[in-house]
Design an enzyme around this catalytic site. Structure first.
Site, PDB file in Angstrom:
ATOM      1  N   ASP A   1      36.830  -3.984   7.080  1.00 57.50           N
ATOM      2  CA  ASP A   1      35.870  -4.034   5.984  1.00 57.50           C
ATOM      3  C   ASP A   1      36.477  -4.685   4.741  1.00 57.50           C
ATOM      4  O   ASP A   1      37.682  -4.608   4.499  1.00 57.50           O
ATOM      5  CB  ASP A   1      35.431  -2.619   5.592  1.00 57.50           C
ATOM      6  CG  ASP A   1      34.411  -2.021   6.532  1.00 57.50           C
ATOM      7  OD1 ASP A   1      34.184  -2.598   7.617  1.00 57.50           O
ATOM      8  OD2 ASP A   1      33.842  -0.972   6.186  1.00 57.50           O
TER       9      ASP A   1
ATOM     10  N   HIS B   1      29.018  -6.680   4.625  1.00 57.42           N
ATOM     11  CA  HIS B   1      29.400  -5.421   3.971  1.00 57.42           C
ATOM     12  C   HIS B   1      28.888  -5.382   2.531  1.00 57.42           C
ATOM     13  O   HIS B   1      29.477  -4.707   1.684  1.00 57.42           O
ATOM     14  CB  HIS B   1      30.911  -5.255   4.012  1.00 57.42           C
ATOM     15  CG  HIS B   1      31.399  -3.882   3.685  1.00 57.42           C
ATOM     16  ND1 HIS B   1      30.827  -2.723   4.192  1.00 57.42           N
ATOM     17  CD2 HIS B   1      32.439  -3.460   2.896  1.00 57.42           C
ATOM     18  CE1 HIS B   1      31.479  -1.668   3.731  1.00 57.42           C
ATOM     19  NE2 HIS B   1      32.454  -2.081   2.937  1.00 57.42           N
TER      20      HIS B   1
ATOM     21  N   HIS C   1      29.611  -4.291  -2.976  1.00 57.17           N
ATOM     22  CA  HIS C   1      30.013  -2.941  -2.568  1.00 57.17           C
ATOM     23  C   HIS C   1      29.283  -1.837  -3.337  1.00 57.17           C
ATOM     24  O   HIS C   1      29.823  -0.756  -3.573  1.00 57.17           O
ATOM     25  CB  HIS C   1      31.524  -2.752  -2.705  1.00 57.17           C
ATOM     26  CG  HIS C   1      32.087  -1.769  -1.724  1.00 57.17           C
ATOM     27  ND1 HIS C   1      32.315  -0.445  -2.032  1.00 57.17           N
ATOM     28  CD2 HIS C   1      32.455  -1.907  -0.427  1.00 57.17           C
ATOM     29  CE1 HIS C   1      32.815   0.186  -0.989  1.00 57.17           C
ATOM     30  NE2 HIS C   1      32.910  -0.693   0.010  1.00 57.17           N
TER      31      HIS C   1
ATOM     32  N   HIS D   1      40.822  -1.738   6.675  1.00 58.12           N
ATOM     33  CA  HIS D   1      40.541  -2.642   5.561  1.00 58.12           C
ATOM     34  C   HIS D   1      41.721  -3.597   5.406  1.00 58.12           C
ATOM     35  O   HIS D   1      42.830  -3.148   5.077  1.00 58.12           O
ATOM     36  CB  HIS D   1      40.368  -1.869   4.246  1.00 58.12           C
ATOM     37  CG  HIS D   1      39.291  -0.834   4.262  1.00 58.12           C
ATOM     38  ND1 HIS D   1      39.450   0.392   4.867  1.00 58.12           N
ATOM     39  CD2 HIS D   1      38.040  -0.846   3.730  1.00 58.12           C
ATOM     40  CE1 HIS D   1      38.338   1.098   4.702  1.00 58.12           C
ATOM     41  NE2 HIS D   1      37.472   0.379   4.021  1.00 58.12           N
TER      42      HIS D   1
END
Length: 255
Positions: free
Chosen positions: A66, A117, A121, A211
């Site tokens: 991610d 994604h 965010h 990540h």
């Protein structure tokens, strides 16, 4: 439908972070579909839809990353290429896709699944429907310009989703993908610990959340891959994990 979403107090945010550490769906009541169910519902005898891996027979696991691309992504792609492992990348737009467009192209060219994604965010359950659409549409537009196709998968930040998010994701032709394995790599730079956490939680049909933006993560990846291969796992992308079934827009997938 347009509706406002309340800002959460710091104590609530702390609780949300604790929930995230346990995995997203441990806190929210979200209906999810397991990869094994998708495969079972596919037409009997249908060939695997992606490549030569058939997860109805193989012991499959999906490695996902991610919030990239980042300055660490080129090294990660080198590792994945060397180990012959495909991954699924849930990319951020602002400061990421826009900053590293060549890495996005490389991900697609080397056989990885490129997914969404959000742009910035934002926690989708706290913003208006119009903002959700913008958060999902902008990365898709940017990715399509770079690789010639729009993502069909997205991961909501912190795994936080609800009926409005499902509906808007469906409008945009995307399914949501959560996870079953988290190393909480946002909270440590200890690569050995990241590896240990992943190995402790991994099981067949698992979806691993990492990540590549954090310094301890990429150095942990070779050891994770080697250890899981030694246990008989085959690495696949999320679409391969579901094949011969296919992710349905508006649905949420998690082992």
């Amino acid at each position: 439908m347009h509706r406002g979403r309340r800002r959460l107090r710091p104590a609530v945010l702390a609780a949300a972070a604790a929930c995230l550490a346990l995995t997203a769906t441990g806190c929210a009541q979200v209906d999810t579909t397991a990869p094994s169910s998708v495969r079972a519902e596919a037409a009997h005898g249908a060939p695997a839809r992606f490549g030569t891996v058939d997860c109805r027979e193989a012991k499959c696991i999906a490695l996902t990353f991610d919030a990239g691309p980042s300055e660490n992504s080129a090294r990660l792609l080198d590792i994945l290429k060397e180990k012959k492992v495909p991954a699924t990348f849930f990319l951020l737009g602002k400061r990421h896709i826009a900053t590293y467009p060549e890495l996005v192209k490389r991900m697609a060219a080397e056989g990885h699944e490129v997914a969404n994604h959000t742009w910035d965010h934002k926690i989708l359950t706290r913003i208006s429907d119009a903002e959700i659409r913008e958060e999902l549409k902008r990365p898709n537009d940017a990715i399509e310009r770079l690789i010639g196709r729009r993502p069909t998968l997205m991961r909501p930040p912190q795994g936080r989703t609800d009926a409005d998010v499902h509906r808007i994701a469906k409008e945009q032709g995307m399914a949501e993908v959560l996870w079953s394995v988290t190393a909480s790599d946002y909270a440590t730079t200890d690569s050995a610990l990241i590896k240990k956490r992943v190995l402790e939680q991994s099981s067949r049909d698992g979806i691993i959340l990492l990540h590549d933006i954090y310094q301890g993560t990429v150095p942990a990846v070779p050891g994770i891959i080697d250890a899981l291969k030694a246990r008989g796992y085959v690495f696949v992308t999320v679409p391969q994990l579901l094949a011969p079934g296919k992710a349905e827009p508006g649905k949420v997938y998690r082992p």
